[in-house]
Design a protein around this motif. Structure first.
Motif, PDB file in Angstrom:
ATOM      1  N   UNK A 246       1.681   0.541   0.064  1.00 44.29           N
ATOM      2  CA  UNK A 246       0.685   1.581   0.365  1.00 44.29           C
ATOM      3  C   UNK A 246      -0.543   0.994   1.042  1.00 44.29           C
ATOM      4  N   UNK A 247      -0.377  -0.182   1.640  1.00 45.50           N
ATOM      5  CA  UNK A 247      -1.490  -0.838   2.317  1.00 45.50           C
ATOM      6  C   UNK A 247      -1.555  -0.331   3.760  1.00 45.50           C
ATOM      7  N   UNK A 248      -2.138   0.839   3.910  1.00 43.32           N
ATOM      8  CA  UNK A 248      -2.157   1.499   5.208  1.00 43.32           C
ATOM      9  C   UNK A 248      -3.057   0.777   6.201  1.00 43.32           C
ATOM     10  N   UNK A 249      -2.657   0.836   7.451  1.00 42.09           N
ATOM     11  CA  UNK A 249      -3.480   0.282   8.519  1.00 42.09           C
ATOM     12  C   UNK A 249      -4.623   1.256   8.829  1.00 42.09           C
ATOM     13  N   UNK A 250      -5.602   0.756   9.592  1.00 41.42           N
ATOM     14  CA  UNK A 250      -6.730   1.616   9.967  1.00 41.42           C
ATOM     15  C   UNK A 250      -6.244   2.829  10.761  1.00 41.42           C
TER      16      UNK A 250
ATOM     17  N   UNK B 212      -9.895   8.895  -6.027  1.00 44.36           N
ATOM     18  CA  UNK B 212      -9.724   7.448  -5.877  1.00 44.36           C
ATOM     19  C   UNK B 212      -8.757   6.923  -6.920  1.00 44.36           C
ATOM     20  N   UNK B 213      -7.821   6.112  -6.480  1.00 43.87           N
ATOM     21  CA  UNK B 213      -6.896   5.455  -7.398  1.00 43.87           C
ATOM     22  C   UNK B 213      -7.509   4.147  -7.866  1.00 43.87           C
ATOM     23  N   UNK B 214      -7.321   3.843  -9.121  1.00 45.90           N
ATOM     24  CA  UNK B 214      -7.830   2.583  -9.634  1.00 45.90           C
ATOM     25  C   UNK B 214      -6.971   1.409  -9.190  1.00 45.90           C
ATOM     26  N   UNK B 215      -5.689   1.655  -8.955  1.00 48.57           N
ATOM     27  CA  UNK B 215      -4.774   0.591  -8.579  1.00 48.57           C
ATOM     28  C   UNK B 215      -5.022   0.199  -7.134  1.00 48.57           C
ATOM     29  N   UNK B 216      -5.376  -1.041  -6.934  1.00 49.49           N
ATOM     30  CA  UNK B 216      -5.679  -1.524  -5.588  1.00 49.49           C
ATOM     31  C   UNK B 216      -4.485  -1.363  -4.664  1.00 49.49           C
ATOM     32  N   UNK B 217      -3.271  -1.525  -5.227  1.00 48.13           N
ATOM     33  CA  UNK B 217      -2.098  -1.421  -4.390  1.00 48.13           C
ATOM     34  C   UNK B 217      -1.840   0.023  -3.968  1.00 48.13           C
ATOM     35  N   UNK B 218      -2.332   0.980  -4.718  1.00 46.95           N
ATOM     36  CA  UNK B 218      -2.138   2.376  -4.358  1.00 46.95           C
ATOM     37  C   UNK B 218      -3.175   2.837  -3.353  1.00 46.95           C
ATOM     38  N   UNK B 219      -4.371   2.297  -3.460  1.00 48.93           N
ATOM     39  CA  UNK B 219      -5.437   2.712  -2.549  1.00 48.93           C
ATOM     40  C   UNK B 219      -6.328   1.518  -2.266  1.00 48.93           C
ATOM     41  N   UNK B 220      -6.091   0.916  -1.103  1.00 48.09           N
ATOM     42  CA  UNK B 220      -6.817  -0.293  -0.737  1.00 48.09           C
ATOM     43  C   UNK B 220      -8.316  -0.034  -0.640  1.00 48.09           C
TER      44      UNK B 220
END
Length: 550
Positions: free
Chosen positions: A182-186, A492-500
């Motif tokens: 879920x590490x989306x690009x700009x 906002x998701x707390x999980x960094x992998x879910x929402x960078x």
């Protein structure tokens, strides 16, 4: 010749930095061969054998199987040490940076990447370190080139910058073959256009899969996500999907998996063919064990088939024919000879129906005496050799920390260097812009926009801090983040992998929650209107493609 003599010859005659600039393809081929010989004698690399363990961290299970023999022919070695410790590795970097022949530079990049990608299995836990070291070297060289800008001629300066960017991009491509999590690009922050296109199914066949299907996906979906969706629709795994575009007949490459549909310019109404990519053979599970008992997994499948095609716990000649059709796709009828044979043998009470016990007896007998027929039936229902359907295969979770885009995004200095390239203009700025859009959004820039830096609670509002009108590229970058904030649902998701871009600071969370309203109150729309009006009053014929996007 002793190893000492070989090393001396290699270092003095073939490892001379002064020769890198004039290197020819023939010369580089000679260097490469000597490089392999020297490092093999030093036991830093080893020729592949059928039993040697090699870990290629460029792809997932079986994804490179189609080209395995070809790849082994091109590079039949495994690297037993960290690539930075290979004798002569610095010369390869020099060839990439200073060789005047672009073909030499391209071959050097390809060779360097093979050395970093084909490492021994015991180096698997060093992936992050190796990729970090690779990127550090790239950016170090890029920084050196920028420092020497004033003393260099234009052509070699541009070439070196572009080659550094090409190195960075090549590692990103390789590391994203299994997706980006879920590490989306700009460029993928905003959903973009909802695209409608058609996929022609050459992957699977049968009555339960469509020959052609319509797909509707947003432009910010990745190519990997597209392969995954096609796999689900056609009852295959994503790594079996090979895509060929018909509008410009060419395959969508594996190293494009991290790009968005917008990046590769998928168009509305486009037809794309999905072909089946060969994957490594899966060992065939036994249908019947050595003691004569039927594999419980196979029995479970037989029961599911009966439940699907029976009515009120019984299978009639017509529903039996429907089942045979599902296996053969030949429009079997109730009066078919095969149906009659089954009922003649297994309808014990001759009531014209098969019970579940009758059906199981038929398949258990077939599993023992005609296993090839059972396997044909299983394959027709899209079961693999391990008696699993594609939908039952556990999806591999991507460790985003291994992705080159993640490693780069953690260093603000890398962002600063790439942003500085935007001021160079021309080809350098264009390629730097493409790279920035492949990376996750800069956290610093995003946070500056969220907190409305230079505007919130300021008497003298400086919108230029977040909407820099002096650079078209930087302005577009900020506008894309603003568009994301405008359409974001605010969760906002707390999980960094879910929402960078998740925000942990309570104050920043509050800013984001009220951002849309604050942006309007502080005059954000008024300022944007002035910017848009400025560009609207210009002669559109003289605007660049980027200025037209504002």
């Amino acid at each position: 010749m002793s190893i000492d003599d070989l090393l001396k010859f290699f270092q003095e005659k073939m490892n001379n930095p002064e020769d890198c600039k004039q290197m020819t393809l023939e010369g580089f081929s000679c260097f490469k061969n000597m490089f392999l010989v020297i490092n093999e004698k030093l036991k830093r690399i080893q020729k592949n054998t059928s039993s040697s363990g090699m870990y290629s961290h460029s792809s997932g299970y079986g994804y490179d199987y189609e080209n395995k023999k070809e790849k082994e022919g091109e590079f039949g070695y495994r690297v037993n040490v960290l690539p930075e410790h290979l004798e002569g590795i610095k010369s390869i970097w020099n060839f990439i940076l200073v060789a005047e022949d672009e073909k030499v530079a391209d071959q050097a990049i390809d060779f360097l990447n093979k050395l970093y990608l084909h490492v021994a299995a015991d180096l698997e836990d060093k992936i992050i370190y190796m990729r970090t070291e690779y990127l550090q070297t790239c950016f170090s060289h890029l920084r050196d080139v920028l420092d020497e800008n004033k003393s260099m001629e234009s052509a070699p300066f541009v070439a070196r910058c572009l080659r550094c960017l090409s190195l960075i991009r090549s590692l990103m491509d390789e590391s994203e073959k299994r997706g980006v999590g879920n590490l989306k690009s700009h460029s993928a922050l905003v959903k973009g256009e909802l695209l409608t296109f058609h996929i022609i199914n050459e992957v699977t066949s049968g009555s339960d899969v469509p020959k052609k299907a319509e797909f509707r996906m947003h432009a910010n979906s990745t190519v990997f996500e597209l392969r995954h969706e096609i796999g689900k629709a056609f009852k295959a795994t994503w790594d079996q999907i090979k895509l060929t575009r018909s509008m410009a007949p060419k395959d969508v490459k594996d190293n494009e998996n991290g790009k968005t549909l917008g990046d590769i310019r998928i168009r509305n109404g486009e037809n794309i063919t999905a072909n089946k990519r060969p994957t490594p053979p899966i060992p065939q599970a036994p249908l019947v064990y050595s003691d004569g008992t039927v594999n419980p997994l196979a029995k479970k499948i037989f029961l599911e088939w009966f439940d699907t095609f029976s009515e009120d716990g019984r299978m009639s000649p017509q529903t039996c024919a429907d089942f045979i059709h599902s296996c053969t796709n030949d429009y079997c009828k109730a009066e078919d000879k095969r149906v009659k044979e089954v009922f003649s043998t297994y309808d014990n009470d001759k009531d014209g129906f098969l019970t579940v016990d009758n059906f199981l007896e038929f398949y258990m007998s077939a599993a023992r005496h005609r296993p090839h027929v059972v396997w044909n039936n299983l394959n027709a229902h899209h079961y693999r050799n391990d008696l699993k359907k594609a939908s039952e295969v556990e999806e591999e979770k991507i460790d985003i920390h291994q992705l080159a885009r993640y490693i780069i995004s953690q260093d603000d200095q890398y962002f600063s260097i790439i942003f500085s390239l935007l001021d160079m203009g021309g080809k350098i700025a264009t390629e730097a812009w493409k790279l920035l859009n492949r990376l996750p959004t800069s956290k610093q820039i995003y946070q500056d926009i969220v907190q409305l830096k230079g505007i919130r609670d300021e008497n003298e509002k400086n919108w230029n801090l977040i909407l820099n009108t002096e650079s078209t590229y930087k302005l577009l970058y900020s506008l894309h983040a603003i568009e994301y904030l405008m359409e974001d649902d605010g969760d906002d998701e707390e999980d960094e992998e879910s929402n960078f871009l998740s925000l942990q600071d309570p104050k920043m969370l509050e800013y984001k929650k009220n951002w849309r309203a604050d942006f309007i109150v502080y005059g954000g729309f008024d300022h944007l209107f002035k910017i848009f009006n400025k560009y609207a009053n210009k002669d559109h014929k003289n605007l660049t493609i980027f200025e037209k996007n504002i």
